[in-house]
Enzyme design. Structure first.
Site, PDB file in Angstrom:
ATOM      1  N   GLU A 138     -10.018 -13.652  -6.980  1.00  0.00           N
ATOM      2  CA  GLU A 138      -8.622 -13.761  -7.397  1.00  0.00           C
ATOM      3  C   GLU A 138      -7.763 -14.386  -6.300  1.00  0.00           C
ATOM      4  O   GLU A 138      -8.025 -14.195  -5.108  1.00  0.00           O
ATOM      5  CB  GLU A 138      -8.066 -12.381  -7.747  1.00  0.00           C
ATOM      6  CG  GLU A 138      -8.871 -11.665  -8.823  1.00  0.00           C
ATOM      7  CD  GLU A 138      -8.493 -10.200  -8.981  1.00  0.00           C
ATOM      8  OE1 GLU A 138      -9.131  -9.523  -9.800  1.00  0.00           O
ATOM      9  OE2 GLU A 138      -7.561  -9.745  -8.277  1.00  0.00           O
ATOM     10  N   LYS A 195      -5.081 -14.809  -3.603  1.00  0.00           N
ATOM     11  CA  LYS A 195      -4.323 -13.916  -2.724  1.00  0.00           C
ATOM     12  C   LYS A 195      -2.948 -14.536  -2.535  1.00  0.00           C
ATOM     13  O   LYS A 195      -2.794 -15.515  -1.823  1.00  0.00           O
ATOM     14  CB  LYS A 195      -5.019 -13.711  -1.375  1.00  0.00           C
ATOM     15  CG  LYS A 195      -4.330 -12.655  -0.520  1.00  0.00           C
ATOM     16  CD  LYS A 195      -5.012 -12.468   0.813  1.00  0.00           C
ATOM     17  CE  LYS A 195      -4.429 -11.258   1.527  1.00  0.00           C
ATOM     18  NZ  LYS A 195      -2.964 -11.301   1.660  1.00  0.00           N
ATOM     19  N   ARG A 203       3.507  -6.939  -1.648  1.00  0.00           N
ATOM     20  CA  ARG A 203       2.754  -6.039  -2.509  1.00  0.00           C
ATOM     21  C   ARG A 203       3.694  -5.043  -3.176  1.00  0.00           C
ATOM     22  O   ARG A 203       4.613  -4.495  -2.548  1.00  0.00           O
ATOM     23  CB  ARG A 203       1.702  -5.301  -1.702  1.00  0.00           C
ATOM     24  CG  ARG A 203       0.759  -4.430  -2.568  1.00  0.00           C
ATOM     25  CD  ARG A 203      -0.637  -4.683  -2.285  1.00  0.00           C
ATOM     26  NE  ARG A 203      -1.554  -3.856  -3.062  1.00  0.00           N
ATOM     27  CZ  ARG A 203      -2.735  -3.473  -2.621  1.00  0.00           C
ATOM     28  NH1 ARG A 203      -3.135  -3.819  -1.405  1.00  0.00           N
ATOM     29  NH2 ARG A 203      -3.556  -2.757  -3.382  1.00  0.00           N
ATOM     30  N   ARG A 228       4.154  -1.356  -0.476  1.00  0.00           N
ATOM     31  CA  ARG A 228       2.831  -0.926  -0.024  1.00  0.00           C
ATOM     32  C   ARG A 228       2.934   0.314   0.857  1.00  0.00           C
ATOM     33  O   ARG A 228       1.973   1.062   1.001  1.00  0.00           O
ATOM     34  CB  ARG A 228       2.117  -2.048   0.708  1.00  0.00           C
ATOM     35  CG  ARG A 228       2.743  -2.462   2.020  1.00  0.00           C
ATOM     36  CD  ARG A 228       1.997  -3.630   2.672  1.00  0.00           C
ATOM     37  NE  ARG A 228       0.611  -3.300   2.917  1.00  0.00           N
ATOM     38  CZ  ARG A 228      -0.421  -3.985   2.428  1.00  0.00           C
ATOM     39  NH1 ARG A 228      -0.221  -5.038   1.678  1.00  0.00           N
ATOM     40  NH2 ARG A 228      -1.651  -3.638   2.710  1.00  0.00           N
ATOM     41  N   GLU A 238       1.686  -8.048  -6.822  1.00  0.00           N
ATOM     42  CA  GLU A 238       2.529  -8.680  -5.817  1.00  0.00           C
ATOM     43  C   GLU A 238       3.720  -9.319  -6.501  1.00  0.00           C
ATOM     44  O   GLU A 238       3.694  -9.589  -7.710  1.00  0.00           O
ATOM     45  CB  GLU A 238       1.747  -9.747  -5.037  1.00  0.00           C
ATOM     46  CG  GLU A 238       0.562  -9.220  -4.282  1.00  0.00           C
ATOM     47  CD  GLU A 238       0.481  -9.778  -2.864  1.00  0.00           C
ATOM     48  OE1 GLU A 238       1.454 -10.385  -2.396  1.00  0.00           O
ATOM     49  OE2 GLU A 238      -0.572  -9.591  -2.249  1.00  0.00           O
ATOM     50  N   PHE A 244      -2.688  -7.431 -10.429  1.00  0.00           N
ATOM     51  CA  PHE A 244      -4.131  -7.615 -10.312  1.00  0.00           C
ATOM     52  C   PHE A 244      -4.923  -6.344 -10.600  1.00  0.00           C
ATOM     53  O   PHE A 244      -6.153  -6.368 -10.575  1.00  0.00           O
ATOM     54  CB  PHE A 244      -4.520  -8.160  -8.933  1.00  0.00           C
ATOM     55  CG  PHE A 244      -3.946  -7.399  -7.763  1.00  0.00           C
ATOM     56  CD1 PHE A 244      -4.428  -6.152  -7.410  1.00  0.00           C
ATOM     57  CD2 PHE A 244      -2.933  -7.956  -7.007  1.00  0.00           C
ATOM     58  CE1 PHE A 244      -3.913  -5.464  -6.325  1.00  0.00           C
ATOM     59  CE2 PHE A 244      -2.413  -7.281  -5.914  1.00  0.00           C
ATOM     60  CZ  PHE A 244      -2.904  -6.029  -5.571  1.00  0.00           C
ATOM     61  N   ARG A 284     -10.202   1.276   2.849  1.00  0.00           N
ATOM     62  CA  ARG A 284     -10.623  -0.093   3.102  1.00  0.00           C
ATOM     63  C   ARG A 284     -12.149  -0.099   3.171  1.00  0.00           C
ATOM     64  O   ARG A 284     -12.738   0.473   4.078  1.00  0.00           O
ATOM     65  CB  ARG A 284     -10.038  -0.603   4.421  1.00  0.00           C
ATOM     66  CG  ARG A 284     -10.306  -2.094   4.670  1.00  0.00           C
ATOM     67  CD  ARG A 284      -9.924  -2.487   6.086  1.00  0.00           C
ATOM     68  NE  ARG A 284      -8.593  -2.085   6.446  1.00  0.00           N
ATOM     69  CZ  ARG A 284      -7.487  -2.766   6.154  1.00  0.00           C
ATOM     70  NH1 ARG A 284      -7.582  -3.890   5.471  1.00  0.00           N
ATOM     71  NH2 ARG A 284      -6.299  -2.326   6.528  1.00  0.00           N
ATOM     72  N   LYS A 337     -10.918  -9.868   1.469  1.00  0.00           N
ATOM     73  CA  LYS A 337      -9.965 -10.973   1.449  1.00  0.00           C
ATOM     74  C   LYS A 337     -10.484 -12.133   2.297  1.00  0.00           C
ATOM     75  O   LYS A 337     -11.127 -11.932   3.333  1.00  0.00           O
ATOM     76  CB  LYS A 337      -8.591 -10.520   1.937  1.00  0.00           C
ATOM     77  CG  LYS A 337      -8.560  -9.949   3.334  1.00  0.00           C
ATOM     78  CD  LYS A 337      -7.175  -9.391   3.663  1.00  0.00           C
ATOM     79  CE  LYS A 337      -7.173  -8.720   5.037  1.00  0.00           C
ATOM     80  NZ  LYS A 337      -5.854  -8.120   5.345  1.00  0.00           N
TER      81      LYS A 337
END
Length: 438
Positions: free
Chosen positions: A140, A142, A147, A162, A191, A226, A297, A303
């Site tokens: 996708e 970025k 965000r 975020r 976003e 997303f 994470r 990313k």
């Protein structure tokens, strides 16, 4: 109308710790602080003082604190982490873990209207490399935006950053979009960014300027989503990404971030190139079978965005604070101006500062070396002869009125010092300005 007199009252602040208010509260707080410091050791007194003055940098990550809470409360780490993620409040999670029942901690769940910590992404150098880790994935765009997490319960819509700050009043255009979606209750991850007349993204700082405004401005922010975490009473956190994307397409297809599902490295690279050509930062490669790991994470999301490196010149260095007290830390960085477009030919134009990427060894070296080439100093800064070249990694540049060259570095960090290069071989301000999107 005269105010009624009040005596100092002991209450509890939002974090659960005792607080005092009312007449005489200042005296009470001073007394409590004196009693606390009287009981503390010298090192503890130093710690307390730095916390109160805002000079304490512990470097403790939330993940470390979460594990510490689990250990202190003798609760399963996975349960504590999930409660922290879904409540978005580590302090409340600590209180519940330490003073509540195991059942209360385990019952913490997703609530529409209460923000949760966003899922985070690891990094890779190429889309193909990321795909090798994830397997079949949704590749996708970025976006170069801000965000957002959007919650809708009936007609009530709230928008969070975020960091879980409520910015609903700043984004009425996003609220209007979500109110029109064919759904009753929903939590969306995405976003927002501003677009120019051709639909291309405007520079990042224009989006952030509009995003940070307390009142609506002429510049509109467009939402792109997303992921979806909840739809009409159904939590989707533990559902595979493929299921969540199906729901997202159904309820918000017109506002879905562009991307393709693939296991082909060539397709992943093509999407990456398309994203960059469209003016976006790069891509995020997401394992198609992965759940939504709020606040974590891992390797399920990766990313990929280009990193630029440039050789710049150190113009000055600031004294550090916290654990860097007594060390020269924050670098002032300059680019060469060979034509004199922004001053005298051959001089250096400041383009930003950074203290990131500096190891303990580099901090020690800087502190010993820069005073040797010092030309002047202020209380906090040592200005040096512009002879030291340092390789800096950046994500790009943005327009800025702060520096004479009209640009500022984005996310600058030190890679290494270049002893093999002379300052006149440094990259130019014109090269950096060429990175600006026109």
């Amino acid at each position: 109308m005269p105010r009624a007199s009040r005596s100092a009252n002991s209450t509890r602040c939002s974090s659960g710790w005792p607080a005092t208010s009312g007449a005489g509260s200042s005296t009470d707080r001073s007394r409590e602080l004196r009693e606390l410091t009287a009981r503390a050791t010298e090192r503890e007194q130093d710690f307390i003082g730095r916390v109160l003055l805002g000079e304490m940098r512990t470097g403790a990550l939330e993940g470390v604190l979460t594990d510490a809470i689990a250990r202190a409360a003798d609760r399963p780490g996975a349960v504590v982490r999930r409660a922290a993620m879904l409540s978005g409040d580590l302090g409340e999670t600590a209180r519940l873990a330490l003073t509540g029942t195991a059942e209360a901690l385990e019952s913490v769940g997703l609530v529409v209207g209460r923000p949760v910590l966003p899922m985070l992404a690891a990094t890779a150098s190429t889309a193909a490399a990321a795909l090798a880790t994830t397997g079949e994935a949704s590749v996708e765009y970025k976006l170069d935006g801000a965000r957002i997490q959007v919650h809708r319960a009936g007609d009530e819509v709230r928008v969070f950053t975020r960091n879980l700050a409520d910015v609903t009043h700043r984004l009425p255009e996003v609220v209007d979009v979500v109110r029109r979606l064919p759904v009753r209750d929903v939590i969306l991850d995405g976003e927002t960014l501003s677009l120019d007349e051709d639909g291309a993204p405007r520079p990042f700082q224009e989006t952030m300027s509009r995003f940070g405004a307390d009142a609506a401005r002429e510049t509109l922010l467009h939402p792109w989503f997303f992921d979806v975490l909840h739809v009409d009473g159904r939590d989707l956190l533990d559902e595979p990404l493929s299921t969540r994307l199906g729901e997202l397409e159904r309820i918000a297809g017109d506002y879905r971030i562009p991307g393709e599902v693939t296991d082909d490295p060539e397709v992943a690279e093509r999407v990456s190139h398309d994203a960059l050509a469209a003016g976006q930062e790069g891509v995020v490669v997401k394992a198609i079978g992965s759940p939504y790991a709020a606040g974590r994470r891992g390797s399920s999301w990766i990313k990929v965005k280009p990193v630029h490196t440039y050789d710049l010149v150190v113009l000055a260095c600031e004294w550090g604070s916290g654990r860097r007290t007594g060390l020269l830390s924050n670098l002032h960085l300059g680019a060469l101006d060979p034509t004199g477009e922004f001053g005298e030919p051959g001089q250096f134009v400041m383009v930003g500062k950074t203290f990131k990427g500096l190891t303990d060894a580099l901090l020690t070296w800087q502190t010993e070396y820069f005073p040797q080439i010092e030309v002047r100093r202020t209380e906090n800064t040592v200005w040096v002869a512009p002879t030291t070249v340092v390789e800096i990694a950046i994500d790009g540049v943005q327009r800025s009125s702060r520096y004479p060259g009209g640009i500022a570095l984005r996310f600058a960090r030190v890679k290494r010092y270049r002893d093999d290069k002379r300052s006149e071989e440094a990259d130019t301000i014109q090269t950096l300005r060429a990175l600006l999107r026109e």
